[in-house]
Design a protein around this motif. Structure first.
Motif, PDB file in Angstrom:
ATOM      1  N   LYS A 443       0.814  -1.218   0.000  1.00 28.94           N
ATOM      2  CA  LYS A 443       0.000   0.000   0.000  1.00 28.94           C
ATOM      3  C   LYS A 443       0.853   1.276   0.000  1.00 28.94           C
ATOM      4  N   CYS A 444       1.982   1.262   0.699  1.00 34.82           N
ATOM      5  CA  CYS A 444       2.765   2.505   0.763  1.00 34.82           C
ATOM      6  C   CYS A 444       4.167   2.321   0.178  1.00 34.82           C
ATOM      7  N   THR A 445       4.682   3.407  -0.377  1.00 38.81           N
ATOM      8  CA  THR A 445       5.923   3.350  -1.144  1.00 38.81           C
ATOM      9  C   THR A 445       7.173   3.047  -0.310  1.00 38.81           C
ATOM     10  N   PRO A 446       7.341   3.659   0.874  1.00 40.85           N
ATOM     11  CA  PRO A 446       8.586   3.400   1.612  1.00 40.85           C
ATOM     12  C   PRO A 446       8.812   1.916   1.860  1.00 40.85           C
ATOM     13  N   CYS A 447       7.739   1.191   2.144  1.00 38.00           N
ATOM     14  CA  CYS A 447       7.859  -0.236   2.433  1.00 38.00           C
ATOM     15  C   CYS A 447       7.936  -1.043   1.126  1.00 38.00           C
ATOM     16  N   ARG A 448       7.016  -0.774   0.202  1.00 37.61           N
ATOM     17  CA  ARG A 448       6.945  -1.566  -1.025  1.00 37.61           C
ATOM     18  C   ARG A 448       8.228  -1.448  -1.843  1.00 37.61           C
ATOM     19  N   LEU A 486       3.263   3.290   6.410  1.00 35.67           N
ATOM     20  CA  LEU A 486       1.911   3.371   6.971  1.00 35.67           C
ATOM     21  C   LEU A 486       1.749   2.461   8.184  1.00 35.67           C
ATOM     22  N   CYS A 487       2.426   1.330   8.198  1.00 32.48           N
ATOM     23  CA  CYS A 487       2.311   0.442   9.361  1.00 32.48           C
ATOM     24  C   CYS A 487       3.695  -0.031   9.790  1.00 32.48           C
ATOM     25  N   ALA A 488       3.705  -0.815  10.865  1.00 28.90           N
ATOM     26  CA  ALA A 488       4.985  -1.205  11.473  1.00 28.90           C
ATOM     27  C   ALA A 488       5.776  -2.209  10.638  1.00 28.90           C
TER      28      ALA A 488
HETATM   29  S1  SF4 Z   1       4.313  -0.456   5.645  1.00 29.13           S
HETATM   30 FE1  SF4 Z   1       2.451  -1.609   6.016  1.00 29.13          FE
HETATM   31  S2  SF4 Z   1       0.922  -0.492   4.799  1.00 29.13           S
HETATM   32 FE2  SF4 Z   1       2.897   0.103   3.978  1.00 29.13          FE
HETATM   33  S3  SF4 Z   1       3.226  -1.357   2.291  1.00 29.13           S
HETATM   34 FE3  SF4 Z   1       4.249  -2.131   4.127  1.00 29.13          FE
HETATM   35  S4  SF4 Z   1       2.760  -3.553   4.932  1.00 29.13           S
HETATM   36 FE4  SF4 Z   1       1.642  -2.217   3.554  1.00 29.13          FE
END
Ligand code: SF4
Ligand SMILES: Cc1cc2nc3c(=O)[nH]c(=O)nc-3n(C[C@H](O)[C@H](O)[C@H](O)COP(=O)(O)O)c2cc1C
Length: 519
Positions: A443-448, A486-488
């Motif tokens: 869902k969010c770029t920093p993680c993906r 967005l999440c942990a």
């Molecule tokens: S940080 Fe959480 S919300 Fe964002 S891409 Fe990773 S799993 Fe999804």
């Protein structure tokens, strides 16, 4: 002559042959014309002794383990007094120092009772908490849980009573209790042990939560990799319904509540509460933006309590014994007991429930007795795949939410994974990024995107390609992931990466410039 023998049916014991041992005991007893009652239990959590069988004697239950089917006849003869002491004999199980050192509140019955028997549950103190909850009423229950200081055992450590109060105060025609039994953290198994070994405890905890907040429906979301837990929970729910502990006007009270089990398809991110709710609604497990909080707008848009198995399973004892008994244990803002799970390369792995405050070093060296390989302990990862790696120099850290946070770590779900001196910490850092890339919901770029760039950057560092420049890139990337995710999952992946780099720089080739842990 007859014997009563307890044999665990916990998945951890089954994996090392508990069923075969039970069958061999039956055969050996039949061959000796001895009556044998085999009671299947959960596990006591002394996993290095599994399958650990227990024979009822006037002095208490005497343990033998780790058993194989081939040991059954000899153990039976020893238990019958027809031969001398058996080398697998462990004495009275309750007196084993590893168990005696613990403060078992949540796990008091696990491995002791027959998890399928409601009578056994009741005979060992079960439903006392529910009875008190019914007499206190919703407000009284919420205040009792607030007063206990209980914090969520799923990872974030949010105060359970405050969450319940929020849902209790929300006006809605329908509210839900959702139990998070996804248990995705590496090295953790406490949720599974409770569901397999004491499922009525979870049902009681969920029912108390329902009374507190005015919910009428509950779901237990269990990972599909836990078939035994799913079966144990389903059987216990059916039994509880028959006994009118679930359903309309449960126990002749004005409250109605029922529970269903749902199996998750197996994604780490589905343990994240909003992603879990999406999955429960039949959608793809993608994280929701917060606010709104699930307490306001959760399952199907209704106010929802979502709690970890251990949080809910701690509530009956809080109600039964009173908030003060629980709150008096622990240190600082970490109150009560924590079921700690020792895993990885550890000599005595298993479930160790104790009051908060014990040091990491005591847990690894005195309780776990160091590594299974016999080599020196080099690092431990605490709190699952998003937790920091701690070197021996930080073993004085007390098991406490704030103390771990102060050292850029987390206690998460209480899992400790031990590594010996053969571990390559650069590989572990790479693995953390790889895990994030594999499990990211996208869902969010920093993680993906960040996690994949992280793998590439670590690969360059490992092969000494512009190391200094890439170390700076990695630090910058971790900062972006920590503050921009967005999440942990994306937000905490920097913990294992940066702790590996900070505490074990020698594994990254050259000594890197001092890196500030991304904060
Ligand atoms: S940080 Fe959480 S919300 Fe964002 S891409 Fe990773 S799993 Fe999804
Ligand atoms: C990526 C990710 C995975 C998570 N996995 C779990 C899990 O497997 N079990 C769990 O109880 N909480 C998990 N959590 C925490 C939940 O989001 C949530 O905080 C928890 O269910 C709340 O219950 P508690 O207050 O009782 O801890 C996870 C969080 C994240 C970000």
């Amino acid at each position: 002559m007859s014997l009563r023998v307890f044999v665990p049916r916990d998945a951890g014991a089954l994996a090392v042959g508990a069923d075969e041992v039970a069958a061999a005991l039956q055969r050996a007893a039949a061959g000796r014309h001895v009556g044998l009652e085999v009671v299947r239990t959960g596990s006591r959590g002394l996993y290095w002794l599994e399958p650990l069988i227990e024979v009822a004697t006037p002095a208490g239950r005497v343990g033998y383990g780790p058993m194989t089917a081939a040991d059954a006849a000899g153990v039976l003869d020893a238990a019958l007094g027809r031969s001398g002491a058996h080398p697998l004999g462990r004495g009275v199980v309750d007196e084993i120092p590893w168990l005696q050192r613990q403060t078992r509140l949540t796990f008091a019955r696990c491995g002791v009772t027959d998890p399928a028997s409601l009578d056994d549950y009741r005979a060992h103190g079960g439903t006392r908490g529910l009875a008190r909850a019914l007499s206190l009423g919703p407000d009284g229950v919420v205040e009792e849980v607030v007063g206990s200081g209980l914090r969520g055992r799923g990872g974030a450590g949010f105060p359970t009573g405050i969450k319940w109060r929020t849902v209790a105060q929300a006006a809605a025609p329908q509210k839900y209790i959702v139990c998070n039994a996804d248990e995705g953290d590496s090295g953790t198994f406490a949720d599974r042990m409770i569901m397999e070994g004491d499922p009525f405890l979870l049902i009681e905890g969920m029912t108390i939560a329902a009374i507190a907040v005015g919910a009428t429906r509950g779901y237990v979301y269990i990972r599909s990799e836990y078939p035994h837990a799913i079966a144990a929970m389903e059987a216990a729910i059916a039994t509880a319904r028959r006994a009118r502990l679930l359903g309309a006007r449960l126990g002749d009270s004005p409250y109605g509540f029922d529970i269903e089990v749902r199996a998750g398809a197996g994604a780490y991110v589905c343990g994240e509460e909003t992603s879990l709710l999406e999955s429960l609604e039949g959608k793809r497990g993608i994280v929701r933006a917060k606010p709104p909080l699930p307490a306001h707008k959760g399952l199907f848009g209704r106010p929802t309590v979502i709690n970890n198995v251990l949080s809910l399973a701690s509530v009956p004892i809080v109600l039964a014994e009173g908030a003060a008994r629980y709150r008096d244990l622990g240190i600082g803002r970490s109150r009560g007991t924590m079921p700690i799970q020792l895993a990885g390369n550890v000599r005595r792995g298993g479930l160790f429930e104790t009051a908060f405050g014990i040091s990491l070093g005591e847990l690894v060296d005195d309780v776990g007795l160091g590594t299974a390989s016999g080599r020196p302990v080099r690092a431990v990862q605490v709190g699952g795949p998003l937790g920091a790696y701690f070197p021996r120099a930080l073993f004085d850290t007390p098991f406490d939410y704030e103390a771990f946070a102060a050292r850029d770590g987390l206690i998460g779900h209480g899992g400790i994974v031990v590594f010996d001196d053969t571990v390559d910490m650069a590989r572990q850092a790479r693995f953390a990024m790889e895990f994030c890339a594999l499990e990211s919901c996208g869902k969010c770029t920093p993680c993906r995107i960040g996690s994949t760039r992280g793998i590439e950057t670590l690969d360059r560092i490992i092969r000494d390609d512009e190391r200094e420049r890439n170390l700076a890139v990695l630090e910058d990337l971790c900062h972006t992931m920590k503050f921009g995710s967005l999440c942990a999952l994306g937000g905490f992946t920097p913990y294992p990466v940066m702790s590996a780099l900070t505490h074990f720089p020698e594994d990254f080739g050259a000594r890197p410039p001092r890196l500030e842990a991304a904060e």
